[in-house]
Scaffold this active site. Structure first.
Site, PDB file in Angstrom:
ATOM      1  N   LYS A 276       0.840  -1.200   0.000  1.00 34.25           N
ATOM      2  CA  LYS A 276       0.000   0.000   0.000  1.00 34.25           C
ATOM      3  C   LYS A 276       0.873   1.247   0.000  1.00 34.25           C
ATOM      4  CE  LYS A 276      -3.926  -1.835   2.665  1.00 34.25           C
ATOM      5  NZ  LYS A 276      -4.970  -1.603   1.656  1.00 34.25           N
ATOM      6  N   ASP A 346      -2.891  -7.585  -1.664  1.00 36.73           N
ATOM      7  CA  ASP A 346      -3.625  -6.655  -0.798  1.00 36.73           C
ATOM      8  C   ASP A 346      -5.112  -7.014  -0.703  1.00 36.73           C
ATOM      9  OD1 ASP A 346      -4.012  -4.539   0.877  1.00 36.73           O
ATOM     10  OD2 ASP A 346      -4.019  -3.003  -0.704  1.00 36.73           O
ATOM     11  N   ARG A 350     -10.344 -11.546   1.948  1.00 36.52           N
ATOM     12  CA  ARG A 350     -11.175 -12.622   1.392  1.00 36.52           C
ATOM     13  C   ARG A 350     -10.444 -13.965   1.461  1.00 36.52           C
ATOM     14  NH1 ARG A 350     -11.563  -9.350  -4.160  1.00 36.52           N
ATOM     15  NH2 ARG A 350     -11.281  -7.701  -2.630  1.00 36.52           N
TER      16      ARG A 350
HETATM   17  N1  BES Z   1      -8.055  -3.757   4.375  1.00 38.04           N
HETATM   18  C1  BES Z   1      -8.305  -3.328   3.069  1.00 38.04           C
HETATM   19  C2  BES Z   1      -9.633  -2.588   2.911  1.00 38.04           C
HETATM   20  C3  BES Z   1      -9.825  -1.342   3.719  1.00 38.04           C
HETATM   21  C4  BES Z   1      -9.713  -0.104   3.112  1.00 38.04           C
HETATM   22  C5  BES Z   1     -10.186  -1.393   5.039  1.00 38.04           C
HETATM   23  C6  BES Z   1      -9.915   1.043   3.826  1.00 38.04           C
HETATM   24  C7  BES Z   1     -10.397  -0.234   5.762  1.00 38.04           C
HETATM   25  C8  BES Z   1     -10.274   0.985   5.162  1.00 38.04           C
HETATM   26  C9  BES Z   1      -8.310  -4.522   2.102  1.00 38.04           C
HETATM   27  O1  BES Z   1      -7.543  -5.602   2.484  1.00 38.04           O
HETATM   28  C10 BES Z   1      -7.785  -4.031   0.786  1.00 38.04           C
HETATM   29  O2  BES Z   1      -6.663  -3.613   0.757  1.00 38.04           O
HETATM   30  N2  BES Z   1      -8.609  -4.098  -0.242  1.00 38.04           N
HETATM   31  C11 BES Z   1      -8.245  -3.654  -1.512  1.00 38.04           C
HETATM   32  C12 BES Z   1      -8.756  -4.669  -2.506  1.00 38.04           C
HETATM   33  C13 BES Z   1      -8.257  -4.462  -3.890  1.00 38.04           C
HETATM   34  C14 BES Z   1      -6.772  -4.773  -3.971  1.00 38.04           C
HETATM   35  C15 BES Z   1      -9.027  -5.364  -4.825  1.00 38.04           C
HETATM   36  C16 BES Z   1      -8.918  -2.301  -1.749  1.00 38.04           C
HETATM   37  O3  BES Z   1     -10.041  -2.113  -1.319  1.00 38.04           O
HETATM   38  O4  BES Z   1      -8.278  -1.442  -2.343  1.00 38.04           O
HETATM   39 ZN    ZN Z   2      -7.219  -5.810   4.553  1.00 36.27          ZN
HETATM   40 ZN    ZN Z   3      -5.499  -5.439   1.854  1.00 36.98          ZN
END
Ligand code: BES
Ligand code: ZN
Ligand code: ZN
Length: 499
Positions: A276, A346, A350
Site C-alpha cells: 500500500k 492486498d 477474502r
Molecule cells: N483492508 C483493506 C480494505 C480497507 C480499506 C479497510 C480502507 C479499511 C479501510 C483490504 O484488504 C484491501 O486492501 N482491499 C483492496 C482490494 C483491492 C486490492 C481489490 C482495496 O479495497 O483497495
Molecule cells: Zn485488509
Molecule cells: Zn489489503
C-alpha cells in the site's frame, strides 16, 4: 463512567462540578420532576426556556450557570425534538450528547431528568439514553503519560432520574453487558499492531473463558493440517504466526443449531508485496475490526447469558512483505479444495475468510453464518462512515439485519450479488482469482468470492471498512474505533434466535 438510576433528585447544598440536566421536547413543556424543580428554583427553568434561543431540537443543548438554590453548579437543558418522533434513536442521540457535552465541560457528576412525554415507555427510553452515554464516554488513555487528565472526559457518575427507574435498571443491566462487549472490541481495535497481533489477540480472547465461553486457539501447524492454504498464504510474509480463534457460547438447548459469526482479523495490512502507499497506512491496524467485533459480541452475549448457541470464529494474520511473502500470481489451495490465484496480495481479507468461513460451516453446520470484515476500500466510497455494506444469499436474513440496523442505529445497506459478478473472478489458471479486472463493483466481487466458501449456508457478509472507525465521533461513540456490529448482532440474536 458509573451509571445510576433514581426516582428523585438529590436535594441539598450546591455540589461543585455537578450538573442537573433536564430533557425537553420542542413543546418545551416540563414533566412532573422538572416542574417541581422549576418551582423550587422560582421559575428559573421556564424563564431560561423563554429567554434563550432554544427550541428543543434533538440534541440541542444549553446551560445556565450558578442558579441559586440548585444542588449543582450548572443547569443544563437538552432538546429531544418533536414528541411524535421520540424513539430509541432519539434517546440514544440525546444520551450521547449529554455525556460528550458534560465530559468536555469539566463536570464530574450529573443528574438527568427524563419525564413527561406521551407514548414513550420512559424506563426503556432512559435505558437507551444511559447506554448511549456510557458508550460515548469511552476513552482509551493507556499510552498517554502527560495529557491524560486533560483529554479524558471528566464525567464520572451519571444518574438518571425517572419515575420508572425499575424498568430502566432492568433494561440497562442487559445493555451494560453489551457495552462491556463493545468496549472490549474498541480496545482490541484501537491497540496498535505491535501490541495486538494474531497471538496476542488470541490470548486476549482467553479472558472470555471467565464468562463461560469455550475458547480454542488453532496454531499455524494445526491450520496446515486442515489444509487452510488460503489463510496461511496471507500470513507467510510475517514473523507473527497466524491463529484461528474459535469461541463457543452454549446458552441454548443442546439440539439448537448454532448461530455463527466470523471475523476478518488482519492485525496489520501493509498490502504485502502489492504494498500500500504510505499515506494513512497506519489505519490498517484496524483491519482486524471484524474479528474484534466477533470477540466483543461473544463477550456481550455471554455477559448477558443469552439463551442461544453461538460460535465466533476469528481468522488472524498479519499481512507483511518479507522474503517469504506470497507473490502476485501465486496459486494457493483452500481448505474447501478450491484453488485461488492470488493476483493482488492486498486483497487478503477474502483469502483469510475463505478458510475461516469454510471451516465454520464444515465443523458447526450453523443455522446462519454472518461474517464481518473491513474488506474493501470501495465500500467506503459507496457508503462512507454511516452504513455497512450488506451482502447475502438469503433474503430473510438480509431483511432481519436491515430491520435490526434501523432499530439499533447500526445501519446496513444491501448490495446485490449475481452470476454476472461471480464470473468476474474466474481465473485462467485456477478456480478463481482474488481480484477482478477493471475498477467496477469491487465490494461486490469481494462478496462473490466469499460466497464461494459458504457452501449454501444462509449467510450474510457485512463490509465494515467504512464504519469500523469514525473520524469525528457518533452519537454513541467518540472518534476512533466504533465497535460497530456488536450492538447490531446482539440485537439480531435477541430478536430472532434466542429462546
Ligand atoms: N483492508 C483493506 C480494505 C480497507 C480499506 C479497510 C480502507 C479499511 C479501510 C483490504 O484488504 C484491501 O486492501 N482491499 C483492496 C482490494 C483491492 C486490492 C481489490 C482495496 O479495497 O483497495
Ligand atoms: Zn485488509
Ligand atoms: Zn489489503
Amino acid at each position: 463512567m458509573k451509571i445510576q438510576f433514581s426516582t428523585k433528585l438529590t436535594e441539598g447544598k450546591t455540589k461543585a462540578k455537578h450538573a442537573i440536566v433536564v430533557a425537553v421536547t420542542d413543546t418545551k413543556k416540563l414533566g412532573a420532576n422538572a416542574a417541581a424543580l422549576d418551582k423550587k428554583l422560582g421559575g428559573a427553568i421556564s424563564r431560561a426556556l423563554q429567554a434563550a434561543k432554544f427550541d428543543g431540537k434533538k440534541a440541542q443543548i444549553m446551560s445556565i450557570l450558578g442558579v441559586d438554590g440548585l444542588s449543582g453548579d450548572r443547569l443544563t437543558i437538552v432538546g429531544l425534538g418533536a414528541e411524535k418522533d421520540l424513539g430509541a434513536l432519539t434517546f440514544q442521540a440525546v444520551g450521547g450528547k449529554i455525556a460528550s457535552y458534560l465530559g468536555r465541560h469539566g463536570i464530574k457528576s450529573a443528574e438527568v431528568i427524563f419525564d413527561g412525554y406521551k407514548g414513550v415507555k420512559v424506563g426503556d427510553a432512559v435505558a437507551e439514553a444511559a447506554f448511549s452515554a456510557r458508550l460515548r464516554g469511552y476513552f482509551f488513555g493507556k499510552y498517554h503519560t502527560k495529557r491524560k487528565a486533560e483529554l479524558q472526559p471528566s464525567l464520572e457518575t451519571l444518574t438518571f432520574v425517572t419515575k420508572d427507574d425499575a424498568a430502566a435498571k432492568k433494561l440497562y443491566a442487559e445493555y451494560e453487558k453489551v457495552a462491556d462487549g463493545i468496549d472490549f472490541t474498541r480496545d482490541l481495535v484501537t491497540e496498535p499492531a505491535n501490541v495486538i497481533y494474531p497471538e496476542s489477540f488470541a490470548e486476549a480472547c482467553k479472558q472470555l473463558t471467565k464468562l463461560g465461553v469455550k475458547v480454542e486457539i488453532l496454531t499455524a501447524a494445526q491450520m496446515k493440517k486442515l489444509g487452510m492454504g488460503s489463510l496461511l498464504g496471507v500470513g507467510q510474509g510475517s514473523v507473527r504466526e497466524p491463529r484461528l480463534v474459535v469461541m463457543q457460547w452454549t446458552g441454548g438447548k443442546k439440539t439448537q443449531k448454532p448461530v455463527a459469526f466470523v471475523g476478518k482479523g488482519v492485525t496489520f495490512d501493509t498490502g504485502g508485496i502489492s504494498i500500500k502507499p504510505s499515506a494513512n497506512m497506519g489505519d490498517m491496524k484496524y483491519d482486524m475490526a471484524g474479528a474484534g467485533v466477533v470477540a466483543g459480541l461473544m463477550k456481550a452475549l455471554a455477559g448477558r447469558k443469552a439463551k442461544v448457541n453461538v460460535v465466533g470464529v476469528a481468522g488472524l494474520v498479519e499481512n507483511m512483505p518479507d522474503g517469504n511473502a506470497q507473490r502476485p500470481g501465486d496459486v494457493v489451495t483452500s481448505m474447501s479444495g478450491q484453488t485461488i490465484e492470488v493476483l493482488n496480495t492486498d486483497a487478503e481479507g477474502r483469502l483469510v475468510l475463505a478458510d475461516a468461513l469454510w471451516y465454520t460451516q464444515d465443523r458447526f453446520k450453523p443455522q446462519i453464518m454472518v461474517n464481518l470484515a473491513t474488506l474493501t476500500g470501495a465500500i467506503v466510497i459507496s457508503l462512507g462512515e454511516f452504513r455497512a455494506g450488506l451482502f447475502s444469499n438469503n433474503d430473510k436474513l438480509a431483511d432481519k439485519l436491515t430491520a435490526v440496523g434501523k432499530k439499533t442505529g447500526e445501519e446496513c445497506w444491501r448490495l446485490p450479488l449475481g452470476p454476472e459478478y461471480d464470473e468476474m473472478i474466474n481465473s485462467d489458471i485456477a478456480d478463481m482469482k482474488n481480484i477482478s479486472e477493471g475498477r467496477g463493483a469491487g465490494s461486490i466481487t469481494a462478496a462473490q468470492f466469499l460466497q464461494r466458501f459458504v457452501n449454501g449456508t444462509p449467510w450474510a457478509h457485512l463490509d465494515i471498512a467504512g464504519v469500523a472507525w469514525s473520524g469525528k465521533g457518533l452519537a454513541s461513540a467518540p472518534k476512533g474505533a466504533t465497535g460497530y456490529g456488536v450492538r447490531l448482532l446482539n440485537q439480531l440474536v435477541k430478536d430472532h434466535y434466542e429462546g
